[in-house]
Design an enzyme around this catalytic site. Structure first.
Site, PDB file in Angstrom:
ATOM      1  N   TRP A  56       0.841  -1.215   0.000  1.00  0.00           N
ATOM      2  CA  TRP A  56       0.000   0.000   0.000  1.00  0.00           C
ATOM      3  C   TRP A  56       0.863   1.247   0.000  1.00  0.00           C
ATOM      4  O   TRP A  56       0.555   2.230  -0.671  1.00  0.00           O
ATOM      5  CB  TRP A  56      -0.974  -0.010   1.172  1.00  0.00           C
ATOM      6  N   ASP A 112      -1.425   6.604   6.357  1.00  0.00           N
ATOM      7  CA  ASP A 112      -2.531   5.717   5.999  1.00  0.00           C
ATOM      8  C   ASP A 112      -2.729   4.780   7.193  1.00  0.00           C
ATOM      9  O   ASP A 112      -1.848   3.980   7.501  1.00  0.00           O
ATOM     10  CB  ASP A 112      -2.144   4.926   4.742  1.00  0.00           C
ATOM     11  N   LYS A 166     -11.790  -1.777   6.906  1.00  0.00           N
ATOM     12  CA  LYS A 166     -10.956  -2.693   7.666  1.00  0.00           C
ATOM     13  C   LYS A 166     -11.429  -2.741   9.124  1.00  0.00           C
ATOM     14  O   LYS A 166     -11.611  -3.799   9.684  1.00  0.00           O
ATOM     15  CB  LYS A 166      -9.480  -2.263   7.621  1.00  0.00           C
TER      16      LYS A 166
HETATM   17  C1  LIG Z   1      -7.077  -1.932   2.145  1.00  0.00           C
HETATM   18  C2  LIG Z   1      -6.041  -0.892   2.222  1.00  0.00           C
HETATM   19  C3  LIG Z   1      -5.926   0.112   1.255  1.00  0.00           C
HETATM   20  C4  LIG Z   1      -6.796   0.179   0.022  1.00  0.00           C
HETATM   21  O1  LIG Z   1      -8.093   0.527   0.365  1.00  0.00           O
HETATM   22  P1  LIG Z   1      -9.207   0.800  -0.733  1.00  0.00           P
HETATM   23  O2  LIG Z   1     -10.279   1.429   0.083  1.00  0.00           O
HETATM   24  O3  LIG Z   1      -9.574  -0.506  -1.324  1.00  0.00           O
HETATM   25  O4  LIG Z   1      -8.642   1.728  -1.736  1.00  0.00           O
HETATM   26  C5  LIG Z   1      -4.954   1.068   1.433  1.00  0.00           C
HETATM   27  N1  LIG Z   1      -4.144   1.062   2.498  1.00  0.00           N
HETATM   28  C6  LIG Z   1      -4.232   0.108   3.442  1.00  0.00           C
HETATM   29  C7  LIG Z   1      -3.300   0.138   4.609  1.00  0.00           C
HETATM   30  C8  LIG Z   1      -5.181  -0.904   3.338  1.00  0.00           C
HETATM   31  O5  LIG Z   1      -5.255  -1.845   4.279  1.00  0.00           O
END
Ligand SMILES: *Cc1c(COP(=O)(O)O)cnc(C)c1O
Length: 361
Positions: A101, A171, A195
Site C-alpha cells: 500500500w 494511511d 478494515k
Molecule cells: C485496504 C487498504 C488500502 C486500500 O483501500 P481501498 O479502500 O480498497 O482503496 C490502502 N491502504 C491500506 C493500509 C489498506 O489496508
C-alpha cells in the site's frame, strides 16, 4: 449456518450489535418511515447522523479543533493521488516503503512530483519496519508518508518516524481506532473504513486546517480538493450516506466499550493469545519480527504450502473463514480487528492446537 468467525483483512467483521441495530432501523429509521439509504443527505435526520458521527470520532481520537474530519469516497486508494495533488507545494515528498500500500501511494505520487523512497523493508519481504530515526529527509519535502499498519505483511510502526519537522501523512486504514493516537503528531491521518470501522465506500480524512488550501496542483479536479469537502462539511455532493451512518454506530459501540484505551487493551490481549501460541507451537510460525508485529493482522505459515492449504480448508469447515494469506506472502493471515471477539481468537488457537497435534510429523 449462523455467523462465522470472519478473519478477513477487509471488508471485515463488524460488531454484531451494530448490524442488529441497523437491521432494526432498516425499514423505518427513527419514525422517518424510510431507511437511511432512502433519505436526502440534506434532511435533518441525516444532518444529525453525520454531525454526531463527526463529534463521536472527535471524542474518541481527541481530535483538536484545528483539524477537519472529512467523510469522503474513492477508498484509501484515491488518497494516494489526493495527497500529492493537495500537499505537494514544492513538488517533493518522502515515502517510507513498508509494503504494497505504501508502494502504491509512492508510485502514484511520482505522477505529480518528485517522490523519494527514503526507507524500505522490501529486502526482507516487508517483514519489519525500517529504522526511521535518522532518514535522509529532503529539505524541500512537503511531507513524509507512511502506511502505519501494513495489512498484508502484518507490521506496525511502534514509533513514528523522525520527519525532521516535516508534515507526517499516515494511511491508518487497518489500525484506525484500534488504540489511542496523538493526532497532533500528524498533518493528515486517513483510512478506508472497511478494515476496522465500517462498510466499504467511505474514507475518513483527518487533516490539519493549514494544509487545506486553494493552492493545489494545476488541474486538480474540484472533487479531489480537500477544500471543497472541508468547506461543505463533507456534503459538497451526495456523500456515502449509509456507510457514514454505520461508521457512526461503530463509533458509539467503541465509546460503549470504553474508548480507544479500552480497545487497545482488548486488542493487545487478543493478539497476545495468537502470538504466544505462534511462538510456542511447533507447526506454525509468524512471519514478522517480534518488535514490529501488528495487533490487527497476523500472518503465519507452516512452511509447507500443501499443509497451509489443508489448514485453511479445515478451518473454513470449522467456521473460521478468510484465513488464507495474501498471495504475495502465502500461508495464512488472521485479521483480528476491533470487532473480532476474544472468544474468536481463543477458539482459533484451540483449533490450531488440534491441527498441530494431528499434522505434526
Ligand atoms: C485496504 C487498504 C488500502 C486500500 O483501500 P481501498 O479502500 O480498497 O482503496 C490502502 N491502504 C491500506 C493500509 C489498506 O489496508
Amino acid at each position: 449456518m449462523g455467523r462465522v468467525y470472519n478473519f478477513s483483512a477487509g471488508p471485515a467483521v463488524l460488531p454484531e450489535e451494530v448490524l442488529k441495530e441497523a437491521a432494526e432501523e432498516m425499514l423505518d429509521y427513527k419514525g422517518s418511515g424510510m431507511s437511511v439509504m432512502e433519505m436526502s443527505h440534506r434532511s435533518k435526520e441525516f444532518a444529525a447522523i453525520i454531525e454526531e458521527a463527526e463529534q463521536d470520532i472527535r471524542d474518541l481520537m481527541q481530535i483538536p479543533d484545528n483539524y477537519k474530519v472529512l467523510f469522503l469516497q474513492g477508498g484509501a486508494s484515491q488518497q494516494f493521488a489526493m495527497i500529492p495533488m493537495n500537499l505537494m507545494k514544492n513538488g517533493v515528498a518522502d515515502y517510507i516503503i513498508t509494503g504494497q500500500w505504501a508502494k502504491k501511494a509512492y508510485q502514484e505520487a511520482q505522477k505529480f512530483g518528485k517522490a523519494n523512497a527514503v526507507a524500505s523493508s522490501a529486502d526482507k519481504t516487508f517483514s519489519y519496519i525500517p529504522d526511521c530515526s535518522d532518514l535522509p529527509i529532503d529539505e524541500d519535502a512537503d511531507y513524509v508518508y507512511i502506511c502505519e499498519n501494513n495489512t498484508i505483511y502484518g507490521t506496525k510502526f511502534k514509533t513514528l518516524p523522525n520527519t525532521k519537522g516535516k508534515t507526517l501523512v499516515a494511511d491508518v486504514s487497518s489500525c484506525f481506532l484500534s488504540e489511542p493516537v496523538d493526532v497532533t503528531k500528524y498533518g493528515v491521518i486517513y483510512g478506508g473504513v472497511q478494515k476496522n470501522v465500517g462498510p466499504a465506500g467511505v474514507v475518513i480524512v483527518i487533516i490539519r486546517e493549514d494544509l487545506i488550501t486553494e493552492d493545489v496542483l494545476p488541474g486538480t479536479p474540484t472533487m479531489l480538493q480537500y477544500k471543497t469537502h472541508a468547506d461543505a462539511k463533507s456534503l459538497y455532493n451526495t456523500p456515502p450516506a449509509y456507510g457514514i451512518y454505520i461508521c457512526g454506530k461503530v463509533f458509539k459501540w467503541i465509546k460503549k466499550q470504553g474508548g480507544l484505551a479500552a480497545m487497545k487493551e482488548r486488542n493487545e490481549k487478543k493478539a497476545k493469545i495468537l502470538y504466544d501460541f505462534l511462538d510456542q507451537n511447533k507447526l506454525f510460525k509468524g512471519t514478522v519480527v517480534k518488535e514490529d508485529r501488528s495487533l490487527m493482522n497476523v500472518p503465519f505459515v507452516t512452511g509447507d504450502e500443501e499443509l497451509d492449504a489443508k489448514f485453511v480448508a479445515e478451518a473454513k469447515k470449522a467456521g473460521f473463514v478468510n484465513l488464507k494469506g495474501h498471495r504475495t506472502v502465502g500461508g495464512m493471515r488472521a485479521s483480528i480487528y476491533n470487532a473480532m471477539p476474544i472468544e474468536g481468537v481463543e477458539k482459533l488457537v484451540a483449533f490450531m492446537k488440534q491441527f498441530e497435534a494431528e499434522n505434526l510429523k
